[in-house]
Motif scaffolding. Structure first.
Motif, PDB file in Angstrom:
ATOM      1  N   SER A   1      10.162   0.064 -24.929  1.00 45.97           N
ATOM      2  CA  SER A   1       9.167  -0.914 -24.145  1.00 45.97           C
ATOM      3  C   SER A   1       9.483  -0.910 -22.742  1.00 45.97           C
ATOM      4  CB  SER A   1       8.564  -2.126 -24.950  1.00 45.97           C
ATOM      5  OG  SER A   1       9.703  -3.128 -24.854  1.00 45.97           O
ATOM      6  N   ALA A   2      10.921  -0.982 -22.479  1.00 49.90           N
ATOM      7  CA  ALA A   2      11.275  -1.132 -21.203  1.00 49.90           C
ATOM      8  C   ALA A   2      10.878  -0.024 -20.404  1.00 49.90           C
ATOM      9  CB  ALA A   2      12.765  -1.293 -21.021  1.00 49.90           C
ATOM     10  N   LEU A   3      10.844   1.146 -21.118  1.00 50.78           N
ATOM     11  CA  LEU A   3      10.265   2.272 -20.118  1.00 50.78           C
ATOM     12  C   LEU A   3       8.767   2.215 -20.106  1.00 50.78           C
ATOM     13  CD1 LEU A   3      11.179   6.208 -21.488  1.00 50.78           C
ATOM     14  CD2 LEU A   3       8.890   5.513 -20.845  1.00 50.78           C
ATOM     15  N   ASP A   4       8.044   1.895 -21.016  1.00 49.42           N
ATOM     16  CA  ASP A   4       6.608   1.500 -20.731  1.00 49.42           C
ATOM     17  C   ASP A   4       6.107   0.474 -19.707  1.00 49.42           C
ATOM     18  OD1 ASP A   4       5.398   3.128 -23.217  1.00 49.42           O
ATOM     19  OD2 ASP A   4       6.803   1.717 -24.179  1.00 49.42           O
ATOM     20  N   LEU A   5       6.856  -0.525 -19.568  1.00 47.94           N
ATOM     21  CA  LEU A   5       7.088  -1.442 -18.435  1.00 47.94           C
ATOM     22  C   LEU A   5       7.169  -0.754 -17.240  1.00 47.94           C
ATOM     23  CD1 LEU A   5       6.193  -4.213 -17.412  1.00 47.94           C
ATOM     24  CD2 LEU A   5       8.554  -4.814 -18.061  1.00 47.94           C
ATOM     25  N   SER A   6       8.386   0.019 -17.290  1.00 49.80           N
ATOM     26  CA  SER A   6       8.808   0.771 -15.828  1.00 49.80           C
ATOM     27  C   SER A   6       7.697   1.614 -15.486  1.00 49.80           C
ATOM     28  CB  SER A   6       9.965   1.343 -16.285  1.00 49.80           C
ATOM     29  OG  SER A   6      11.015   0.569 -16.429  1.00 49.80           O
ATOM     30  N   LEU A   7       6.828   2.382 -16.342  1.00 54.85           N
ATOM     31  CA  LEU A   7       6.004   3.204 -15.909  1.00 54.85           C
ATOM     32  C   LEU A   7       4.915   2.425 -15.216  1.00 54.85           C
ATOM     33  CD1 LEU A   7       5.895   5.867 -19.099  1.00 54.85           C
ATOM     34  CD2 LEU A   7       6.526   6.297 -16.532  1.00 54.85           C
ATOM     35  N   SER A   8       4.525   1.238 -16.065  1.00 52.76           N
ATOM     36  CA  SER A   8       3.589   0.469 -15.314  1.00 52.76           C
ATOM     37  C   SER A   8       3.880   0.082 -13.797  1.00 52.76           C
ATOM     38  CB  SER A   8       3.112  -0.714 -16.312  1.00 52.76           C
ATOM     39  OG  SER A   8       4.265  -1.678 -16.013  1.00 52.76           O
ATOM     40  N   PHE A   9       5.065  -0.215 -13.585  1.00 52.22           N
ATOM     41  CA  PHE A   9       5.428  -0.621 -12.292  1.00 52.22           C
ATOM     42  C   PHE A   9       5.196   0.536 -11.238  1.00 52.22           C
ATOM     43  CE2 PHE A   9       8.668  -3.863 -13.952  1.00 52.22           C
ATOM     44  CZ  PHE A   9       7.557  -4.794 -14.146  1.00 52.22           C
ATOM     45  N   ILE A  10       5.680   1.721 -11.834  1.00 48.98           N
ATOM     46  CA  ILE A  10       5.800   3.120 -11.050  1.00 48.98           C
ATOM     47  C   ILE A  10       4.357   3.405 -10.669  1.00 48.98           C
ATOM     48  CG2 ILE A  10       5.842   5.316 -10.960  1.00 48.98           C
ATOM     49  CD1 ILE A  10       8.503   4.853 -12.679  1.00 48.98           C
ATOM     50  N   GLU A  11       3.400   3.133 -11.819  1.00 55.72           N
ATOM     51  CA  GLU A  11       1.884   3.023 -11.436  1.00 55.72           C
ATOM     52  C   GLU A  11       1.252   2.423 -10.256  1.00 55.72           C
ATOM     53  OE1 GLU A  11      -2.599   3.467 -13.678  1.00 55.72           O
ATOM     54  OE2 GLU A  11      -0.593   3.590 -14.874  1.00 55.72           O
ATOM     55  N   ALA A  12       1.796   1.147 -10.525  1.00 53.81           N
ATOM     56  CA  ALA A  12       1.173   0.101  -9.450  1.00 53.81           C
ATOM     57  C   ALA A  12       1.973   0.166  -8.062  1.00 53.81           C
ATOM     58  CB  ALA A  12       1.768  -1.351 -10.076  1.00 53.81           C
ATOM     59  N   ASP A  13       3.016   0.820  -7.998  1.00 54.79           N
ATOM     60  CA  ASP A  13       3.718   1.140  -6.720  1.00 54.79           C
ATOM     61  C   ASP A  13       3.423   2.513  -6.042  1.00 54.79           C
ATOM     62  OD1 ASP A  13       5.057  -1.394  -6.956  1.00 54.79           O
ATOM     63  OD2 ASP A  13       6.600  -0.620  -8.037  1.00 54.79           O
ATOM     64  N   PHE A  14       3.319   3.378  -6.924  1.00 54.08           N
ATOM     65  CA  PHE A  14       3.088   4.660  -6.266  1.00 54.08           C
ATOM     66  C   PHE A  14       1.988   5.644  -6.978  1.00 54.08           C
ATOM     67  CE2 PHE A  14       7.827   3.626  -6.035  1.00 54.08           C
ATOM     68  CZ  PHE A  14       7.740   3.605  -4.714  1.00 54.08           C
ATOM     69  N   GLY A  15       1.241   4.961  -7.654  1.00 52.33           N
ATOM     70  CA  GLY A  15       0.056   5.570  -8.284  1.00 52.33           C
ATOM     71  C   GLY A  15       0.102   6.111  -9.484  1.00 52.33           C
ATOM     72  N   PRO A  16      -0.866   6.398 -10.343  1.00 53.33           N
ATOM     73  CA  PRO A  16      -0.981   6.933 -11.672  1.00 53.33           C
ATOM     74  C   PRO A  16      -0.379   8.676 -11.664  1.00 53.33           C
ATOM     75  CG  PRO A  16      -3.299   7.007 -10.655  1.00 53.33           C
ATOM     76  CD  PRO A  16      -2.252   6.182  -9.847  1.00 53.33           C
ATOM     77  N   ASP A  17      -0.411   9.184 -10.666  1.00 55.67           N
ATOM     78  CA  ASP A  17      -0.182  10.502 -10.715  1.00 55.67           C
ATOM     79  C   ASP A  17       1.427  10.544 -10.977  1.00 55.67           C
ATOM     80  OD1 ASP A  17      -2.481  11.638 -10.652  1.00 55.67           O
ATOM     81  OD2 ASP A  17      -2.407  12.108  -8.281  1.00 55.67           O
ATOM     82  N   MET A  18       2.001   9.820 -10.019  1.00 57.64           N
ATOM     83  CA  MET A  18       3.491   9.654 -10.233  1.00 57.64           C
ATOM     84  C   MET A  18       4.062   9.078 -11.496  1.00 57.64           C
ATOM     85  SD  MET A  18       6.634   9.959  -8.931  1.00 57.64           S
ATOM     86  CE  MET A  18       6.530  10.076  -7.123  1.00 57.64           C
ATOM     87  N   ALA A  19       3.290   8.039 -11.952  1.00 53.05           N
ATOM     88  CA  ALA A  19       3.466   7.626 -13.440  1.00 53.05           C
ATOM     89  C   ALA A  19       3.475   8.774 -14.344  1.00 53.05           C
ATOM     90  CB  ALA A  19       2.780   6.542 -13.770  1.00 53.05           C
ATOM     91  N   ARG A  20       2.647   9.500 -14.325  1.00 46.55           N
ATOM     92  CA  ARG A  20       2.406  10.799 -15.195  1.00 46.55           C
ATOM     93  C   ARG A  20       3.507  11.799 -15.016  1.00 46.55           C
ATOM     94  NH1 ARG A  20      -3.220   9.913 -14.488  1.00 46.55           N
ATOM     95  NH2 ARG A  20      -3.303  10.956 -12.465  1.00 46.55           N
ATOM     96  N   TRP A  21       3.872  12.143 -13.637  1.00 48.83           N
ATOM     97  CA  TRP A  21       5.093  13.009 -13.596  1.00 48.83           C
ATOM     98  C   TRP A  21       6.467  12.470 -14.283  1.00 48.83           C
ATOM     99  CZ3 TRP A  21       5.042  17.833 -12.802  1.00 48.83           C
ATOM    100  CH2 TRP A  21       3.814  18.485 -11.943  1.00 48.83           C
ATOM    101  N   VAL A  22       6.508  10.969 -14.212  1.00 51.31           N
ATOM    102  CA  VAL A  22       7.626  10.535 -14.562  1.00 51.31           C
ATOM    103  C   VAL A  22       7.641  10.529 -16.029  1.00 51.31           C
ATOM    104  CG1 VAL A  22       9.102   8.441 -14.782  1.00 51.31           C
ATOM    105  CG2 VAL A  22       8.212   9.002 -12.655  1.00 51.31           C
ATOM    106  N   SER A  23       6.439  10.314 -16.549  1.00 49.68           N
ATOM    107  CA  SER A  23       6.441  10.423 -18.125  1.00 49.68           C
ATOM    108  C   SER A  23       6.672  11.711 -18.889  1.00 49.68           C
ATOM    109  CB  SER A  23       4.896   9.997 -18.401  1.00 49.68           C
ATOM    110  OG  SER A  23       4.841  10.004 -19.899  1.00 49.68           O
TER     111      SER A  23
END
Length: 320
Positions: A165-187
């Motif tokens: 779940s640390a990964l999911d929280l980290s993805l939410s931080f990435i989305e907040a900081d750099f946008g949903p597209d970046m979060a999807r790419w990292v995912s």
């Protein structure tokens, strides 16, 4: 763009996966777009190397006592050493100090006990690993402990159930900081489930319910599994078991730590998730076969428990 500063607090017997999951996920941003990045630092008491619960040793990059803000995100790792860490007044004091200088404060797994010891969760809703939730609720009654979600946000304080779940929280931080597209790419880069929402249940939809030890409870559980589309009210189950509804509820609570009604709901939801993932049955058929009165009843129950509509879960399952 200035890197977003992230300070991870570690200690002896910390969980390595908690630390690595956050740092590796956040560092993936830099690999995708060098112009967008996080400045990641592991700080420990005295700047000493720490021995993780797995026995592996991590070298610190900073001395906790000497770190100063401002900090973008402060993250306290979890692990078997959380009780010692929460009882270390100096460590807790510096976490409290650094929290005042941080935009976001987060804990992973049992790291929530360190935030609680620092008073940072007082009056807040928070989560931790389900196995330690009752213990945390007893030790910190001023915290509203919720063991169901994989992560919780209350103001600028985030708590996660730990491990993956640390990964999911980290993805939410990435989305907040750099946008949903970046979060999807990292995912995609992490080959992971597409950004599970925080209110998704900790217990996997495909994790089998705990086996009942009591013979009568086991008999009723088998009856439920074999007839999800039938009358599974507590009264009907009590008649099947030839006991009173009150006695059946008492047996379920003692053996499975939940009421018969909740057990039935979870069994139906798990079966529905399996059908959505492995068949092309229309949602209405899935609802009927699993004992839901209507597709809308399934949708409401599914969204309340897992944070996704049935159709969304089917789409995500097909993409992963």
């Amino acid at each position: 763009m200035e890197p977003h500063r992230v300070l991870v607090v570690g200690y002896d017997d910390a969980e390595l996966l908690d630390i690595a999951c956050v740092t590796t996920t956040l560092d993936s941003v830099r690999q995708i777009d060098p112009a967008a990045s996080y400045d990641l630092t592991l700080a420990t008491p005295g700047g000493r190397a720490i021995t993780c619960s797995s026995g592996l040793v991590l070298n610190a990059q900073a001395t906790l006592e000497r770190v100063k803000g401002p900090i973008g995100t402060l993250v306290v790792s979890g692990g078997l050493g959380h009780r010692s860490a929460a009882g270390d007044e100096r460590l807790v004091g510096h976490v409290r100090r650094l929290a005042r200088e941080s935009e976001r404060v987060a804990s992973l797994c049992t790291g929530a006990s360190v935030l609680a010891a620092a008073g940072l969760l007082d009056g807040r809703r928070a989560t931790t690993h389900w196995h330690f939730a009752d213990q945390m609720a007893r030790e910190y009654p001023q915290v509203e402990v919720d063991s169901r979600p994989i992560w919780v946000q209350d103001g600028n304080v985030y708590t996660a159930a730990g491990v993956t779940s640390a990964l999911d929280l980290s993805l939410s931080f990435i989305e907040a900081d750099f946008g949903p597209d970046m979060a999807r790419w990292v995912s995609r880069a992490m080959v992971t489930y597409l950004h599970r929402p925080g209110n998704q249940a900790q217990m996997s939809m495909f994790t089998a319910a705990p086996a009942a030890d009591h013979g009568l409870v086991r008999k009723v559980a088998d009856h439920i599994a074999e007839g999800l589309d039938g009358d599974l009210s507590t009264e009907a189950l009590a008649r099947f078991a030839r006991v009173s509804p009150r006695h059946l509820t008492r047996l379920f609570r003692a053996d499975l730590r939940q009421t018969p009604g909740r057990y039935v709901r979870e069994a139906r939801l798990t079966a529905a998730a399996q059908l959505l993932s492995t068949t092309d049955l229309p949602v209405a058929r899935v609802a009927s076969r699993c004992g839901f009165a209507s597709p809308e009843a399934l949708r409401q129950a599914f969204a309340r428990q897992y944070g996704l509509a049935p159709s969304q879960y089917r789409t995500v399952s097909a993409a992963t």
